[in-house]
Motif scaffolding. Sequence first.
Motif, mmCIF file in Angstrom:
data_model
loop_
_atom_site.group_PDB
_atom_site.id
_atom_site.type_symbol
_atom_site.label_atom_id
_atom_site.label_comp_id
_atom_site.label_asym_id
_atom_site.label_seq_id
_atom_site.Cartn_x
_atom_site.Cartn_y
_atom_site.Cartn_z
ATOM 1 N N GLN A 102 0.826 -1.207 0.000
ATOM 2 C CA GLN A 102 0.000 0.000 0.000
ATOM 3 C C GLN A 102 0.859 1.255 0.000
ATOM 4 O O GLN A 102 0.579 2.214 -0.720
ATOM 5 N N TYR A 103 1.910 1.254 0.804
ATOM 6 C CA TYR A 103 2.819 2.395 0.843
ATOM 7 C C TYR A 103 3.431 2.642 -0.541
ATOM 8 O O TYR A 103 3.453 3.781 -1.034
ATOM 9 N N LEU A 104 3.929 1.604 -1.176
ATOM 10 C CA LEU A 104 4.536 1.755 -2.493
ATOM 11 C C LEU A 104 3.518 2.268 -3.509
ATOM 12 O O LEU A 104 3.835 3.128 -4.338
ATOM 13 N N LYS A 105 2.301 1.768 -3.433
ATOM 14 C CA LYS A 105 1.238 2.235 -4.330
ATOM 15 C C LYS A 105 0.948 3.713 -4.083
ATOM 16 O O LYS A 105 0.857 4.507 -5.027
ATOM 17 N N ASP A 106 0.802 4.090 -2.809
ATOM 18 C CA ASP A 106 0.504 5.485 -2.457
ATOM 19 C C ASP A 106 1.603 6.429 -2.916
ATOM 20 O O ASP A 106 1.340 7.580 -3.275
ATOM 21 N N GLU A 107 2.852 5.959 -2.898
ATOM 22 C CA GLU A 107 4.000 6.776 -3.299
ATOM 23 C C GLU A 107 4.314 6.652 -4.790
ATOM 24 O O GLU A 107 5.289 7.237 -5.265
ATOM 25 N N HIS A 108 3.515 5.863 -5.510
ATOM 26 C CA HIS A 108 3.711 5.647 -6.949
ATOM 27 C C HIS A 108 5.096 5.075 -7.245
ATOM 28 O O HIS A 108 5.763 5.494 -8.182
ATOM 29 N N LEU A 109 5.502 4.134 -6.417
ATOM 30 C CA LEU A 109 6.788 3.465 -6.584
ATOM 31 C C LEU A 109 6.537 2.050 -7.081
ATOM 32 O O LEU A 109 5.824 1.269 -6.440
ATOM 33 N N ASP A 110 7.101 1.724 -8.211
ATOM 34 C CA ASP A 110 6.924 0.403 -8.811
ATOM 35 C C ASP A 110 8.120 -0.473 -8.456
ATOM 36 O O ASP A 110 9.043 -0.648 -9.257
ATOM 37 N N ILE A 111 8.112 -0.978 -7.237
ATOM 38 C CA ILE A 111 9.192 -1.837 -6.751
ATOM 39 C C ILE A 111 8.585 -3.194 -6.404
ATOM 40 O O ILE A 111 7.669 -3.272 -5.580
ATOM 41 N N PRO A 112 9.049 -4.268 -7.027
ATOM 42 C CA PRO A 112 8.524 -5.596 -6.706
ATOM 43 C C PRO A 112 8.727 -5.944 -5.228
ATOM 44 O O PRO A 112 9.771 -5.644 -4.643
ATOM 45 N N VAL A 113 7.711 -6.586 -4.661
ATOM 46 C CA VAL A 113 7.731 -7.000 -3.258
ATOM 47 C C VAL A 113 7.722 -8.520 -3.200
ATOM 48 O O VAL A 113 6.923 -9.174 -3.876
ATOM 49 N N ILE A 114 8.619 -9.069 -2.359
ATOM 50 C CA ILE A 114 8.778 -10.516 -2.247
ATOM 51 C C ILE A 114 8.656 -10.908 -0.778
ATOM 52 O O ILE A 114 9.601 -10.747 -0.002
ATOM 53 N N PRO A 115 7.491 -11.402 -0.351
ATOM 54 C CA PRO A 115 7.356 -11.851 1.049
ATOM 55 C C PRO A 115 8.170 -13.112 1.307
ATOM 56 O O PRO A 115 8.339 -13.951 0.420
ATOM 57 N N PHE A 128 -0.320 -14.885 -1.659
ATOM 58 C CA PHE A 128 0.519 -13.686 -1.639
ATOM 59 C C PHE A 128 0.622 -13.070 -3.032
ATOM 60 O O PHE A 128 0.580 -11.854 -3.187
ATOM 61 N N LEU A 129 0.746 -13.917 -4.046
ATOM 62 C CA LEU A 129 0.808 -13.418 -5.415
ATOM 63 C C LEU A 129 -0.504 -12.747 -5.802
ATOM 64 O O LEU A 129 -0.499 -11.681 -6.432
ATOM 65 N N GLN A 130 -1.622 -13.337 -5.406
ATOM 66 C CA GLN A 130 -2.923 -12.732 -5.692
ATOM 67 C C GLN A 130 -3.106 -11.403 -4.965
ATOM 68 O O GLN A 130 -3.806 -10.519 -5.452
ATOM 69 N N ASP A 131 -2.445 -11.255 -3.826
ATOM 70 C CA ASP A 131 -2.542 -10.011 -3.052
ATOM 71 C C ASP A 131 -1.604 -8.919 -3.566
ATOM 72 O O ASP A 131 -1.582 -7.824 -3.024
ATOM 73 N N GLY A 132 -0.786 -9.223 -4.574
ATOM 74 C CA GLY A 132 0.059 -8.188 -5.165
ATOM 75 C C GLY A 132 1.551 -8.412 -5.091
ATOM 76 O O GLY A 132 2.323 -7.619 -5.637
ATOM 77 N N ALA A 133 1.988 -9.466 -4.408
ATOM 78 C CA ALA A 133 3.420 -9.756 -4.364
ATOM 79 C C ALA A 133 3.898 -10.146 -5.760
ATOM 80 O O ALA A 133 3.141 -10.722 -6.547
ATOM 81 N N SER A 134 5.148 -9.850 -6.056
ATOM 82 C CA SER A 134 5.720 -10.201 -7.356
ATOM 83 C C SER A 134 6.303 -11.606 -7.369
ATOM 84 O O SER A 134 6.452 -12.210 -8.426
ATOM 85 N N ALA A 135 6.651 -12.095 -6.202
ATOM 86 C CA ALA A 135 7.238 -13.422 -6.039
ATOM 87 C C ALA A 135 7.149 -13.761 -4.557
ATOM 88 O O ALA A 135 6.696 -12.930 -3.760
#
Length: 178
Positions: A102-115, A128-135
């Motif tokens: 959410q923070y990355l979205k709010d800041e318009h930062l396109d950085i992949p997130v990997i839990p 996790f992938l369905q929730d928006g994680a990249s990997a």
Amino acid sequence: ETLRTRLCSALDGGIDGITLAAGLHLGSFALIEDHPRFRDAKLGIIVSSVRALQIFLRKNCKQGRLPDYVVVEGPLAGGHLGFDLTDWRKYDLRTITQEILQYLKDEHLDIPVIPAGGIFTGSDAVSFLQDGASAVQVATRFTVTHECGLPEKVRQQYFKANENEVEVNGVSPTGYPM
């Protein structure tokens, strides 16, 4: 100076990417910003909270270089990020990951997130992938495989372990490093 030497040596050797170990690494990008491959190699960081990510980004904005990916570790990721043995009750990887996404979205930062840490099944990974994680990153489940490279004696300790055996400062109750 040791970290700088190691990072530069990795870049000199043609490495494709570096994931900085857990911790804020507030000056790590600055150590290699003059390296010719600073912008070529993928650079990733590991964080355990949105606050840690914010601090890292604010400190490293001077280099004009965002991390290429963010690994998010929760309290089940081996205890490397300051969580104690009871924190799994108060914090969970999904919540931390969602806050960071959410923070990355709010800041318009396109950085992949990997839990990472606490992903036990394929269904966990898919959610996790369905929730928006990249990997997703999984590790402990693979420590018992031959490909892992751990000595057989250490792998057998994983099989023998029970829920009462926990890691304390990186060493299991049996005395083997975790």
